[in-house]
Design a protein around this motif. Structure first.
Motif, mmCIF file in Angstrom:
data_model
loop_
_atom_site.group_PDB
_atom_site.id
_atom_site.type_symbol
_atom_site.label_atom_id
_atom_site.label_comp_id
_atom_site.label_asym_id
_atom_site.label_seq_id
_atom_site.Cartn_x
_atom_site.Cartn_y
_atom_site.Cartn_z
ATOM 1 N N ASP A 199 0.830 -1.201 0.000
ATOM 2 C CA ASP A 199 0.000 0.000 0.000
ATOM 3 C C ASP A 199 0.873 1.264 0.000
ATOM 4 O O ASP A 199 0.547 2.262 -0.645
ATOM 5 C CB ASP A 199 -0.879 -0.017 1.247
ATOM 6 C CG ASP A 199 -2.217 0.630 0.978
ATOM 7 O OD1 ASP A 199 -2.740 0.429 -0.141
ATOM 8 O OD2 ASP A 199 -2.714 1.350 1.859
ATOM 9 N N ARG B 182 2.365 1.924 -3.403
ATOM 10 C CA ARG B 182 1.377 2.572 -4.276
ATOM 11 C C ARG B 182 1.213 4.045 -3.921
ATOM 12 O O ARG B 182 1.116 4.900 -4.788
ATOM 13 C CB ARG B 182 0.042 1.849 -4.156
ATOM 14 C CG ARG B 182 0.092 0.456 -4.760
ATOM 15 C CD ARG B 182 -1.188 -0.280 -4.473
ATOM 16 N NE ARG B 182 -1.206 -1.595 -5.136
ATOM 17 C CZ ARG B 182 -2.130 -2.514 -4.925
ATOM 18 N NH1 ARG B 182 -3.130 -2.265 -4.088
ATOM 19 N NH2 ARG B 182 -2.087 -3.661 -5.560
ATOM 20 N N ALA B 183 1.189 4.319 -2.621
ATOM 21 C CA ALA B 183 1.038 5.724 -2.208
ATOM 22 C C ALA B 183 2.231 6.556 -2.684
ATOM 23 O O ALA B 183 2.077 7.688 -3.156
ATOM 24 C CB ALA B 183 0.914 5.806 -0.691
ATOM 25 N N ASP C 139 2.208 7.560 -6.447
ATOM 26 C CA ASP C 139 1.152 8.475 -6.901
ATOM 27 C C ASP C 139 1.737 9.601 -7.767
ATOM 28 O O ASP C 139 2.569 10.373 -7.293
ATOM 29 C CB ASP C 139 0.476 9.059 -5.652
ATOM 30 C CG ASP C 139 -0.650 10.014 -6.008
ATOM 31 O OD1 ASP C 139 -0.889 10.219 -7.215
ATOM 32 O OD2 ASP C 139 -1.274 10.550 -5.074
ATOM 33 N N THR D 231 -4.591 2.233 -6.620
ATOM 34 C CA THR D 231 -4.556 3.269 -5.587
ATOM 35 C C THR D 231 -4.352 2.637 -4.219
ATOM 36 O O THR D 231 -4.760 1.508 -3.965
ATOM 37 C CB THR D 231 -5.877 4.074 -5.563
ATOM 38 O OG1 THR D 231 -6.940 3.144 -5.655
ATOM 39 C CG2 THR D 231 -5.921 5.056 -6.706
ATOM 40 N N SER E 27 -5.051 1.981 -0.416
ATOM 41 C CA SER E 27 -6.342 1.946 0.276
ATOM 42 C C SER E 27 -6.341 2.932 1.448
ATOM 43 O O SER E 27 -7.348 3.491 1.795
ATOM 44 C CB SER E 27 -6.620 0.531 0.777
ATOM 45 O OG SER E 27 -5.533 0.102 1.571
ATOM 46 N N ARG F 261 -4.645 6.388 3.230
ATOM 47 C CA ARG F 261 -3.921 7.589 2.787
ATOM 48 C C ARG F 261 -3.434 8.416 3.971
ATOM 49 O O ARG F 261 -3.957 8.307 5.069
ATOM 50 C CB ARG F 261 -4.842 8.455 1.919
ATOM 51 C CG ARG F 261 -5.064 7.866 0.553
ATOM 52 C CD ARG F 261 -5.719 8.849 -0.404
ATOM 53 N NE ARG F 261 -5.539 8.388 -1.770
ATOM 54 C CZ ARG F 261 -4.476 8.636 -2.514
ATOM 55 N NH1 ARG F 261 -3.497 9.375 -2.039
ATOM 56 N NH2 ARG F 261 -4.391 8.173 -3.748
#
Lengths: 442, 827
Positions: free
Chosen positions: B356, B359-360, B363, B707, B709, B711
């Motif tokens: 995760d 992915r962050a 961005d 994306t 999940s 943030r």
């Protein structure tokens, strides 16, 4: 009329007490009471032109500085290194407070809060006098924060250069002052926008600033009536060379050159004639005896193809070969070239080489053509004016004295027993002699 | 400062109407219409023009004197003439002046044939010289450094090299000595010019005055061909042109790309090409036979590798180094996951990061480009040393600070070479990056215990607050350049959450010129992750199917016997990774160790079962992904050394043997398959990538990035406090730009091989009773590093620094990836 030189030889004039007894620092009070814009207007309408050599309007230059509130600098160029020029030395040595007062007035006009006097290292004893005078002025409250209770503050530092002609060029001076090697900068940007430490900077010569207290005292109108149109005020002229009474003379601009050289300086030694003269330091194109009747002012000198420059007249009489002067001059500029831009670095060096051959008889008249063309190639092509300072006088010497150059070569060739002159066209000479049975392809 | 808007204006050049960028220099504007104005001293890369050579004089209407086109900004309505007699005469004059002292030794000059002075003399010179005096003489050539020869007779004093040293690399070593016609280029006191970027001056020199010692007399320009590619020695991935003669690379030149390298190269990138053509290089497969590595046929090597790997199927791990291409990575992860049923593969030496968070971090809104560094309001260099980790970025940061007024902040454990340029330099305990970002996060958000967190980081709390103020007040464009090191170790996830919190507090995602830029530890670190070489992610940061072990866990599993085979792609864990002891045990326990390697390093000599020769980067075809997401092509410049096969084919062969269907005949076909598997690469084609590369973030397919999940801002847990140096010292490590096989085997660079040194603060040295140059022993739990002391005033008291990957006594004798206290005593 004497302004700058009034009471100049009075003992103790370099102290603040004597200076103030003659009304010193009264102009400063008057100037500080004036609005900045009015002061600049006053300076502009006086039509005072810079006394360092370029002759640019002092008031106009001050008006170029941005009006925003920021650190601004005033730098006094006391790196008086132009051969033949020695007026600033006497002004600083004998009347330092006149300079300091003018400097503070100039700083007020430019709203500068930080000032430097950049003085050449060789004037060490003069710098000591300045240091003492600055300390006196500071103690008297003319320097420091809120001068005489106004919002004008000014720090003043006397900075000794290490002795390089190029550091008299304003941007090289700034680099040197910043602690870098003194090399000229590319302009634009001009110092008024980006000068010392990238801040707006007003740079003026010692004599220019010394005039300010008189302009403020007399009023611009009265002051500008001295001298002639476009050359107002008085000028300290340093006369040296083959004259009987060399020295500094304060004159009103516009007097006849002959009166200067013959009248004030006594002319060449008896039996000698003026052969040629530099009207504005060694970098000004020479003028001859024909030009002696010209008025000595900015426009007349420019009209004759030369310039008033720093107002240093060097007189050469008919006992001196022009080649000697040319070689000494070129060697000086070759040695002082900083080396940054091509035409000056290479051109001055090349010129010296050619003059050495001319002097020893190893040259031909064709070398004079080459030398003249090299001077043309230097002129206006350099980063700063140092290259031009050699090229312009050398060009003018060839222009006025070419026959003497040629006979000098001839005489030296005979004296040094060098045989027949080399052919100006060696290839053709060999070709025609060896032609024999062959015919040219063309 | 944000990028200035460019306004187009029209001016007249030689009677033609020309449209050009306002305030750009005339020289550059003229190029728009193919008018060449000759220059020597000007190069836009060097910053402000100096107008010294006077070659570019042109006529500008309304100005009396000729003007230097290199320093005259273009304005609307300007009328410029470059062809008048006056201009031509000045050009002839300057050429004549320049040739006065220039020797006519073109036939034996390296520059001959590619020499601006020759070209300009032919193009604009008068053809004859009237100078008959003696030219000036110097001893020639002299060694300006072991890499650069200087011939002062050829020098035309254009100042380019001096300006590079003074204003670009800021090593302040080169100067012009003497003045006027006696000027010459030298270092201040005659010491050799050694600096990380020194040899750029060879390429800058417009004559043959500065030549490369390695290239001197090796070829003439008409013997060679140029071949464009990229350098794969570090994450900066500079664009290069390889000079090739007879299938040998003889030289590396910059291939200016202002969005990647700005036209500069480091000396490692410029000279390590020599490593391709040395005896130390492995050019045939090696097999361990009777305890020794022996050359064998390809068939036998492949057979051994295949049987070893398939026997251990399900119990095989793979560890990958940064020089692996995206295509190789894609094939290798298929081999492991599909062919050998082993999910244990990783390209992160410091351990896994939660998917995760990957992915962050990826961005597009949060990613900064290299150019953003230059135009940012502020740049934070966090836990990395650009000059060692991605050298060319060091120059970019210096440029931003010097010319664009970027405010620089450095937060690192070890003193940085950028400290002198920084508005703020902050030190924290080695390995305490997590606590530092947590403290910064707290200071930015105004909540939380800044004092306590700063203390945990071993940092000064006032400096943390100042840093927070600097970053939040500088302006919207803030770039955080951070090293992968920050995310290393078991608490890497927490450090990255803290970093993402900082990014969200500074609203980096909403400003165009702001963002995060990670310097990965491997040259293609980013590409490897995006191609699926992660223990917890498949291609395109997708779900991996089955999560596997990360690098440290693979080491531990091998040592414990849970894994029995390992694939080492371009890495030697014994040399490169933390915890040398563990990896020695792990590899000796493994029954099969298959490696791809260019040079024999200690771990491979000791433990490898099969070694396949690695391709040199000049032989290789494939793609790399730059840290800012730019996919760049690696193009083969020379054919493979005899005995070397394309590595992707080796992988494909093993894949096939492991039962996978392999339909690839060329690298572009593998690339196609990669693009199909990575959704956010979907819009890329090799044609479009071309010679300049393409950032995937700028394609429409960027929206396909899975994306995260969760943030930012995240709820952070309390970071562990930095160890207290209670008589012992905190151990910090770094990897020098000069560490690595390529430097060690390149003859030109050998003098730069880093030796271990113990960096101590003067206070600690005094306490321990040692001085500069003394030998000391640094110990932890029985293990020891023995080396000489280097005193550095800037080293924080209580900390000692050791170099990684040195030829002997490397730091990983003492490290395992977690903060440690070590004892230092006189040896």
């Amino acid at each position: 009329m004497e302004l700058l030189y009034k009471n100049i030889d009075e003992p103790g004039l370099n102290t603040i007490a004597v200076y103030e007894s003659h009304g010193g620092y009264q102009s400063l009070r008057k100037a500080l009471a004036m609005d900045r814009a009015d002061l600049i207007q006053e300076l502009e309408s006086s039509e005072l032109r810079g006394r360092g050599g370029a002759g640019f309007s002092m008031g106009k230059k001050a008006s170029f500085l941005p009006k925003d509130k920021m650190d601004k600098y005033l730098v006094c160029n006391a790196d008086e290194s132009e051969p033949g020029t020695f007026k600033d030395r006497e002004l600083m040595q004998k009347n330092p407070h006149q300079l300091i007062e003018g400097l503070i007035i100039g700083a007020h006009a430019a709203s500068a809060n930080c000032a430097f006097i950049y003085i050449r290292g060789e004037y060490d004893y003069v710098a000591d006098i300045l240091d003492a005078a600055v300390a006196e002025a500071r103690a008297a409250g003319y320097l420091g924060d809120n001068i005489l209770g106004t919002d004008q503050s000014l720090s003043l530092v006397v900075h000794r250069g290490a002795g390089a002609y190029i550091c008299g060029e304003e941007t090289a001076l700034l680099d040197s002052l910043e602690g870098k090697r003194g090399n000229p900068r590319l302009k634009p940007p001009f110092p008024a926008n980006q000068g010392l430490y990238q801040g707006p900077t007003l740079i003026n010569n010692v004599e220019t600033l010394s005039n300010l207290s008189h302009i403020v005292r007399m009023g611009a109108k009265a002051w500008s009536e001295l001298g002639v149109k476009n050359s107002s005020g008085t000028k300290v002229v340093s006369i040296s060379g083959n004259v009987q009474r060399p020295g500094n003379y304060e004159i009103e601009l516009g007097i006849k050159s002959r009166d200067l050289i013959y009248g004030l300086a006594g002319g060449p030694p008896d039996g000698r004639e003026v052969k040629f003269w530099f009207p504005g330091g060694s970098s000004a194109p020479i003028l001859t005896a024909e030009h002696l009747d010209l008025p000595y002012d900015f426009d007349s000198m420019a009209g004759a193809g030369s310039m008033l420059g720093s107002g240093a007249i060097i007189v050469i009489d008919d006992s001196v070969p022009v080649v000697d002067v040319a070689l000494k001059l070129a060697t000086f500029y070759r040695n002082e070239s900083c080396g940054k831009c091509t035409p000056c670095r290479e051109g001055t060096n090349w010129t010296v080489h050619m003059l050495e051959r001319i002097d020893s008889g190893e040259a031909t008249p064709m070398d004079l053509d080459i030398m003249a063309s090299v001077q043309e190639h230097i002129t206006d092509h350099c980063l700063c004016v140092l290259g031009d300072s050699m090229a312009m006088p050398i060009s003018s010497m060839i222009k006025y004295f070419r026959p003497e150059f040629e006979s000098h070569i001839e005489a030296a060739r005979h004296r040094n027993d060098l045989g027949a002159p080399p052919s100006p066209h060696p290839v053709e000479a060999v070709g025609s002699a060896a032609a024999g049975p062959y015919t040219s392809v063309a | 400062m944000p990028r200035p808007e460019q306004k187009m204006v029209t001016f007249t050049l030689d009677g033609r109407e020309v449209s050009a960028i306002e305030n750009s220099m005339l020289v550059d504007g003229a190029k728009c219409v193919d008018v060449e104005i000759p220059v020597f001293c000007y190069d836009a890369k060097l910053g402000q023009p100096v107008g010294a050579c006077r070659m570019c004089l042109v006529e500008v209407e309304g100005i009396n004197k000729l003007q230097t086109a290199c320093s005259t900004p273009i304005r609307e309505g300007m009328v410029v003439n470059t062809e008048s007699d006056r201009v031509k005469e000045s050009q002839r004059a300057v050429v004549e002046f320049l040739l006065i002292n220039h020797p006519l030794d073109c036939p034996v000059c390296d520059k001959g044939g590619e020499c601006p002075l020759q070209d300009i003399t032919f193009g604009w010179g008068g053809g004859t010289s009237r100078f008959i005096e003696p030219k000036r003489h110097f001893q020639k050539p002299l060694a300006l450094s072991p890499l650069i020869a200087i011939d002062r007779e050829r020098c035309i004093l254009c100042y380019r090299c001096v300006r590079f040293s003074q204003e670009v690399s800021e090593d302040y070593q080169l100067i012009l000595s003497e003045r006027g016609a006696h000027s010459f280029v030298s270092t201040f006191d005659g010491h050799p010019y050694v600096a990380p970027f020194s040899a750029n001056i060879v390429e800058l020199c417009p004559v043959g005055a500065l030549t490369s010692q390695a290239y001197r007399f090796r070829a003439r320009p008409w013997d060679v061909e140029g071949s464009g590619s990229i350098c794969t020695l570090c994450p900066a991935q500079c664009n290069v042109t390889l000079t090739v003669r007879d299938e040998r690379v003889l030289r590396v030149l910059g291939r200016d790309h202002d969005e990647v390298d700005d036209g500069w190269l480091c000396d490692k990138g410029r000279f390590a090409y020599q490593a391709m053509h040395v005896g130390e290089r492995i050019t045939e497969p090696l097999l361990r036979d009777g305890g020794e590595l022996r050359p064998v046929s390809w068939e036998r090597a492949l057979q051994s590798a295949i049987s070893g790997l398939t026997k251990a199927a399900g119990r095989t791990g793979a560890v990958v180094g940064g020089e692996t291409t995206n295509e190789e990575a894609f094939l290798l992860q298929r081999l492991m996951r599909e062919g050998l049923d082993s999910p244990d593969l990783d390209s992160r030496p410091g351990g896994a990061l939660a998917l995760d968070l990957h992915r962050a971090l990826a961005d597009p809104a949060l990613s900064a480009t290299v150019v953003d560094i230059e135009f940012a309001h502020a740049v934070l260099v966090l836990d990395c040393e650009p000059v060692d980790d991605a050298p060319i970025l060091d120059l970019r940061i210096r440029k931003g600070v010097r010319r664009k007024g970027v405010k620089l902040a450095v937060a690192s454990s070890r003193p940085s070479s950028l400290d002198a340029n920084a508005t703020l330099s902050l030190r924290f305990a080695p390995g305490a990056g997590e606590a530092l970002v947590a403290a910064l996060d707290a200071a930015l958000s105004g909540t939380g215990d800044v004092d306590g967190l700063a203390a945990s980081a071993g940092a000064d709390v006032d400096q943390v607050r100042e840093l927070a103020a600097l970053l939040s007040e500088a302006g919207e464009d803030v770039v955080v350049l951070w090293g992968e090191r920050l995310a290393h170790g078991p608490r890497g996830d927490h450090a990255v959450r803290g970093l993402l919190n900082v990014a969200s507090r500074l609203k980096l995602a909403s400003a165009d010129g702001a963002g995060l830029l990670e310097i990965p530890s491997g040259a293609n670190g980013r590409g490897l992750r995006e191609s699926g070489l992660l223990s917890n992610a498949g291609p395109g940061l997708g779900e991996p199917g089955r999560e596997g072990r990360d690098t440290p866990a693979i080491g531990a599993a091998l040592a414990a016997g849970d894994l029995t085979a390992v694939y080492l792609m371009h890495c030697d864990p014994v040399r490169d990774f933390q915890d040398r002891g563990l990896w020695n045990r792990a590899l000796s326990k493994a029954t099969t160790v298959v490696a791809h390697a260019g040079y024999l390093t200690e771990g491979l000599i000791e433990h490898a079962t099969v070694i396949f020769p690695a391709e040199a980067y000049a032989e290789k075809e494939g793609t790399f992904t730059h840290p800012d997401g730019r996919i760049q092509r690696l193009r083969p410049a020379i054919s493979h050394a005899r005995g070397v096969r394309p590595e992707w084919q080796v992988l494909a062969t093993i894949c096939k043997a492991a039962g996978l269907e392999m339909t690839f005949h060329t690298v572009p076909m593998v690339f196609r398959a990669l693009v199909d598997a990575v959704p956010f690469y979907a819009d890329l084609t090799l044609d479009e990538i071309g010679g300049r590369g393409m950032r995937w973030q700028q394609t429409a397919a960027a929206a396909n990035l899975p994306t995260a999940s969760d943030r930012a801002p995240y709820q952070l847990t309390a970071p562990p406090a930095a160890l207290t140096p209670n008589g012992s010292l905190r151990l910090g490590t770094y990897r020098s730009i000069w560490a690595g096989s390529e430097v060690a085997v390149s003859p030109a660079l050998k003098f730069l091989i880093p030796h271990q040194q113990v960096e101590l603060s003067p206070d600690d040295a005094k306490r321990i009773g040692v001085g500069h140059g003394d030998r000391v022993e640094v110990t932890y739990d029985g293990a020891a590093v023995n080396a000489q002391v280097t005193l550095r005033a800037a080293v924080p008291t209580g900390t000692v620094f050791l170099a990684e990957a040195t030829d002997s006594q490397p730091a990983n004798l003492l490290t395992n990836g977690e903060p440690r206290l070590v004892e230092v005593r006189p040896a």
